[in-house]
Design a protein around this motif. Structure first.
Motif, mmCIF file in Angstrom:
data_model
loop_
_atom_site.group_PDB
_atom_site.id
_atom_site.type_symbol
_atom_site.label_atom_id
_atom_site.label_comp_id
_atom_site.label_asym_id
_atom_site.label_seq_id
_atom_site.Cartn_x
_atom_site.Cartn_y
_atom_site.Cartn_z
ATOM 1 N N THR A 185 4.055 36.688 2.604
ATOM 2 C CA THR A 185 4.321 35.251 2.580
ATOM 3 C C THR A 185 3.283 34.431 3.334
ATOM 4 N N GLN A 186 2.165 35.015 3.708
ATOM 5 C CA GLN A 186 1.132 34.271 4.431
ATOM 6 C C GLN A 186 0.243 33.523 3.451
ATOM 7 N N GLY A 187 -0.416 32.467 3.941
ATOM 8 C CA GLY A 187 -1.327 31.726 3.086
ATOM 9 C C GLY A 187 -1.948 30.550 3.808
ATOM 10 N N PHE A 188 -2.593 29.704 3.050
ATOM 11 C CA PHE A 188 -3.291 28.541 3.593
ATOM 12 C C PHE A 188 -2.867 27.295 2.834
ATOM 13 N N ILE A 189 -2.807 26.177 3.545
ATOM 14 C CA ILE A 189 -2.517 24.884 2.942
ATOM 15 C C ILE A 189 -3.671 23.953 3.275
ATOM 16 N N ALA A 190 -4.239 23.337 2.247
ATOM 17 C CA ALA A 190 -5.280 22.328 2.416
ATOM 18 C C ALA A 190 -4.631 20.971 2.149
ATOM 19 N N LEU A 191 -4.876 19.994 3.034
ATOM 20 C CA LEU A 191 -4.229 18.692 2.958
ATOM 21 C C LEU A 191 -5.255 17.565 2.997
ATOM 22 N N GLN A 192 -4.980 16.488 2.261
ATOM 23 C CA GLN A 192 -5.821 15.297 2.276
ATOM 24 C C GLN A 192 -4.927 14.069 2.200
ATOM 25 N N ALA A 193 -5.016 13.182 3.192
ATOM 26 C CA ALA A 193 -4.284 11.921 3.152
ATOM 27 C C ALA A 193 -4.957 10.997 2.142
ATOM 28 N N MET A 194 -4.121 10.248 1.396
ATOM 29 C CA MET A 194 -4.649 9.336 0.386
ATOM 30 C C MET A 194 -3.825 8.063 0.390
ATOM 31 N N ILE A 195 -4.460 6.945 0.021
ATOM 32 C CA ILE A 195 -3.773 5.670 -0.087
ATOM 33 C C ILE A 195 -4.072 5.028 -1.436
ATOM 34 N N LYS A 196 -3.184 4.124 -1.815
ATOM 35 C CA LYS A 196 -3.344 3.379 -3.064
ATOM 36 C C LYS A 196 -2.897 1.953 -2.803
ATOM 37 N N ASP A 197 -3.728 1.000 -3.155
ATOM 38 C CA ASP A 197 -3.384 -0.409 -2.956
ATOM 39 C C ASP A 197 -2.244 -0.803 -3.880
ATOM 40 N N ALA A 198 -1.395 -1.698 -3.381
ATOM 41 C CA ALA A 198 -0.288 -2.212 -4.195
ATOM 42 C C ALA A 198 -0.844 -3.019 -5.352
ATOM 43 N N GLU A 199 -0.195 -2.924 -6.478
ATOM 44 C CA GLU A 199 -0.675 -3.655 -7.665
ATOM 45 C C GLU A 199 0.022 -4.981 -7.811
ATOM 46 N N MET A 207 0.851 -1.182 0.000
ATOM 47 C CA MET A 207 0.000 0.000 0.000
ATOM 48 C C MET A 207 0.889 1.235 0.000
ATOM 49 N N GLU A 208 0.503 2.202 -0.804
ATOM 50 C CA GLU A 208 1.218 3.469 -0.865
ATOM 51 C C GLU A 208 0.407 4.532 -0.131
ATOM 52 N N TYR A 209 1.095 5.563 0.338
ATOM 53 C CA TYR A 209 0.481 6.636 1.109
ATOM 54 C C TYR A 209 1.026 7.965 0.608
ATOM 55 N N MET A 210 0.164 8.957 0.485
ATOM 56 C CA MET A 210 0.616 10.309 0.119
ATOM 57 C C MET A 210 -0.303 11.352 0.733
ATOM 58 N N ILE A 211 0.197 12.559 0.778
ATOM 59 C CA ILE A 211 -0.591 13.712 1.209
ATOM 60 C C ILE A 211 -0.778 14.618 0.001
ATOM 61 N N ALA A 212 -2.019 14.812 -0.420
ATOM 62 C CA ALA A 212 -2.326 15.754 -1.497
ATOM 63 C C ALA A 212 -2.391 17.147 -0.870
ATOM 64 N N ARG A 213 -1.846 18.135 -1.581
ATOM 65 C CA ARG A 213 -1.752 19.491 -1.030
ATOM 66 C C ARG A 213 -2.274 20.524 -2.021
ATOM 67 N N GLY A 214 -2.865 21.562 -1.472
ATOM 68 C CA GLY A 214 -3.239 22.738 -2.234
ATOM 69 C C GLY A 214 -2.887 23.954 -1.400
ATOM 70 N N ALA A 215 -2.039 24.842 -1.902
ATOM 71 C CA ALA A 215 -1.597 26.009 -1.128
ATOM 72 C C ALA A 215 -1.854 27.286 -1.920
ATOM 73 N N ARG A 216 -2.488 28.234 -1.287
ATOM 74 C CA ARG A 216 -2.764 29.539 -1.894
ATOM 75 C C ARG A 216 -2.885 30.583 -0.775
#
Length: 64
Positions: free
Chosen positions: A50-64, A1-10
Motif C-alpha cells: 500500500t505504499q506510494g507517492f502523491i504529487a500535488l499542485q495547487a491551482m486557481i480559476k478566476d470567477a466567470e 475565484m475557485e481553488y483546487m488541488i490537482a493530484r497524481g498518485a502512483r
C-alpha cells in the motif's frame, strides 16, 4: 475565484509526477492556472503493497 488541488498518485514517484502532469494539462485547458510549486510526498511503509507517492499542485480559476 475557485481553488483546487490537482493530484497524481502512483507507487513510483516518476509515474505520480506523470499522472499529475496529465491532470494539470487538462486543468489548464479548462482555464485553471497553477500557483506555488509541485509537492511530492510518500505514503505508507517502504516495501508495503500500500505504499506510494502523491504529487500535488495547487491551482486557481478566476470567477466567470
Amino acid at each position: 475565484m475557485e481553488y483546487m488541488i490537482a493530484r497524481g498518485a502512483r507507487q513510483d514517484p516518476s509515474e505520480a509526477l506523470e499522472s499529475l502532469e496529465q491532470r494539470v494539462n487538462e486543468a489548464l485547458n479548462e482555464g485553471w492556472r497553477p500557483i506555488g510549486t509541485v509537492s511530492l510526498t510518500f505514503f505508507g511503509d517502504f516495501g508495503a503493497v500500500t505504499q506510494g507517492f502523491i504529487a500535488l499542485q495547487a491551482m486557481i480559476k478566476d470567477a466567470e
